[in-house]
Design an enzyme around this catalytic site. Structure first.
Site, mmCIF file in Angstrom:
data_model
loop_
_atom_site.group_PDB
_atom_site.id
_atom_site.type_symbol
_atom_site.label_atom_id
_atom_site.label_comp_id
_atom_site.label_asym_id
_atom_site.label_seq_id
_atom_site.Cartn_x
_atom_site.Cartn_y
_atom_site.Cartn_z
ATOM 1 N N GLU A 88 14.686 29.836 43.532
ATOM 2 C CA GLU A 88 14.824 30.751 44.678
ATOM 3 C C GLU A 88 15.921 31.767 44.423
ATOM 4 O O GLU A 88 15.806 32.926 44.803
ATOM 5 C CB GLU A 88 15.120 29.947 45.951
ATOM 6 C CG GLU A 88 14.918 30.739 47.240
ATOM 7 C CD GLU A 88 16.105 31.589 47.655
ATOM 8 O OE1 GLU A 88 15.918 32.533 48.432
ATOM 9 O OE2 GLU A 88 17.227 31.322 47.189
ATOM 10 N N ASP A 124 17.908 24.895 43.124
ATOM 11 C CA ASP A 124 18.727 25.704 42.216
ATOM 12 C C ASP A 124 19.823 26.391 43.025
ATOM 13 O O ASP A 124 19.758 26.457 44.260
ATOM 14 C CB ASP A 124 17.867 26.754 41.490
ATOM 15 C CG ASP A 124 17.268 27.785 42.436
ATOM 16 O OD1 ASP A 124 16.796 27.400 43.528
ATOM 17 O OD2 ASP A 124 17.281 28.987 42.102
HETATM 18 ZN ZN ZN Z 1 19.037 29.536 49.664
#
Ligand code: ZN
Length: 472
Positions: free
Chosen positions: A163, A97
């Site tokens: 993340e 992501d």
């Molecule tokens: Zn990163």
């Protein structure tokens, strides 16, 4: 001297590089912004599945867990090569992501159209962290064809999908899919974890991120009156809470601005050795410190940034000026952000901060302190054999004269999932590597990847994995 084995890994890497570069560009074109576009994160997860299969992993799955609020977590991709008998298992982490791109005008070329200029590939996610994904894919593409079924190491590739929004389902994921991440049933866990999501010292000098500070966020509330009263009627003898809060916050620091909390002062804690030099000039320029404004604390800057506590007032609840009246405020609050040095548990750091605030309450004001959020610090086992192997691989891939030239850098911020991984797999040595450099601008406009750094990082990871094989 270059061994025949090193040469064959180098040849294999050179062969796969053009395909890996093309695959990186294709992955970057998927705008997998976890904060706003879950459907695109599902698309990038599907693309990562194909990439891991193409690298020679048979057992590839999309997995997810629920977030603490019950909403679904973003999809992670886990691919696995079982460890041959007697060989270690290496877990390779990256995330697919990305951060939102910001305003289109901020970009010299479209955010999700990878564009090469001056040896750099510009796009959101080109470095953070899709290049990290492709470093793992590339290293496996180079190595797996050279390993027989009983050769090499066990591999688990774990490509996370959230993340950039703080890994909210990470704890649940570790609990529910522990066996997959550990490398199969009965496995105690990976022996080595490679987190390819950090920085390098420069485009010519690789670094290993060997320490991260932890984090404690706390709210302090000060009360001085039972209710708000008129300043003309009661002002003079009665103390307003805003003034009390300001005095309380001032007592957190010495006259020179350094933290005064016992246990968190710049003189508290061990003196780390072997830190690279961060010059005052570079620091002032990077941070935008105004001319004449002093830097806080004393001692080497790298020590102050990575191995000492930092305390910041990140918010206050007091009467705003537009609502100001002739009133004594009965209460006021401040949110404090404490960066916790490696070696100190967040709960312990919070205790030190709370005790100091309670002990220094000015003029008998009532003080309450609440813990809002916390994350553990990290420090790597830099003296062990895995770090030796990593330094050798980095030195070879980057053309350094000596493995000692690899920089051990700290990071002042926190990467909470790293601490969670360490907790989940206490037997593993965690290596934090990366494809970024000081010009990368991760999370900013015009994010870019140095293509030279990308090639060296990929070569280094292939050399590392090969050197961890028992037969080498
Ligand atoms: Zn990163």
């Amino acid at each position: 001297m270059t061994s025949p084995q090193t040469r064959s890994v180098e040849d294999a890497v050179r062969t796969i590089l053009p395909g890996v570069r093309a695959d990186l560009e294709a992955l970057v074109r998927i705008p997998s912004v976890s904060a706003t576009s879950p459907e695109q994160v599902h698309r990038s997860a599907a693309a990562v599945v194909e990439l891991l299969r193409s690298a020679g992993l048979d057992d590839v799955r999309v997995l997810s867990s629920a977030r603490p609020d019950g909403s679904p977590g973003m999809p992670a991709v886990v691919g696995r090569r079982p460890a041959p008998a007697g060989a270690p298992t290496v877990l390779l982490y990256a995330h697919h992501d990305v951060q939102p791109p910001g305003t289109p005008e901020g970009w010299a070329s479209p955010a999700f159209e990878p564009t090469e200029r001056d040896g750099r590939l510009f796009a959101r996610g080109a470095a953070d962290d899709k290049a990290g994904v492709l470093v793992h894919v590339g290293a496996l593409r180079a190595l797996l064809p050279t390993w027989g079924p009983d050769e090499g190491v066990g591999v688990v590739v774990f490509v996370e999908g959230e993340e950039e929004v703080g890994s909210p389902s990470f704890s649940a994921f570790l609990a529910e899919h522990r066996e997959a991440l550990a490398g199969g049933s009965g496995s105690a866990g990976p022996d080595v974890v490679v987190v390819a999501d950090s920085d390098n010292w420069s485009v010519d000098t690789p670094s290993l991120t060997t320490s991260l500070r932890g984090l404690v966020d706390a709210t302090v509330t000060v009360r001085t009156l039972d209710h708000a009263v008129h300043s003309g009627m009661y002002g003079g003898p009665a103390l307003d809470a805003t003034t009390a809060l300001v005095r309380l916050l001032d007592r957190l620091r010495d006259d020179d601005g350094a933290i005064a909390v016992p246990g968190l002062r710049p003189t508290d804690g061990p003196e780390p050795t072997g830190l690279p030099e961060v010059t005052e000039e570079r620091f002032r320029a990077d941070a935008g410190v105004l001319d004449g404004v002093a830097l806080l604390g004393s001692g080497p800057l790298a020590q102050r940034l990575w191995h000492r506590a930092a305390l910041t007032v990140i918010g206050v609840d007091v009467t705003p000026i537009e609502k100001a009246s002739n009133t004594l405020a009965p209460s006021a609050r401040a949110r404090l952000s404490l960066r916790v040095p490696p070696g100190l548990a967040p709960a312990e750091a919070f205790g030190l901060l709370r005790d100091h605030l309670l002990a220094t309450a000015p003029l008998g004001a009532r003080v309450e302190v609440e813990l809002d959020e916390s994350g553990r610090a990290f420090s790597g086992d830099v003296d062990g054999p895995v770090y030796d192997a990593a330094r050798s691989a980095l030195a070879r891939a980057w053309g350094l004269a000596s493995a000692d030239d690899v920089v051990h850098a700290g990071v002042g911020g926190s990467i909470p999932f790293i601490a969670e991984l360490v907790e989940a797999f206490p037997g593993a040595t965690v290596l934090v590597t990366g494809v970024e450099d000081p010009d990368t601008r991760a999370h900013g406009h015009d994010e870019s990847l140095s293509l030279a750094v990308f090639e060296r990082a990929l070569f280094a990871e292939a050399l590392l994995l090969d050197s961890l094989s028992p037969e080498r």
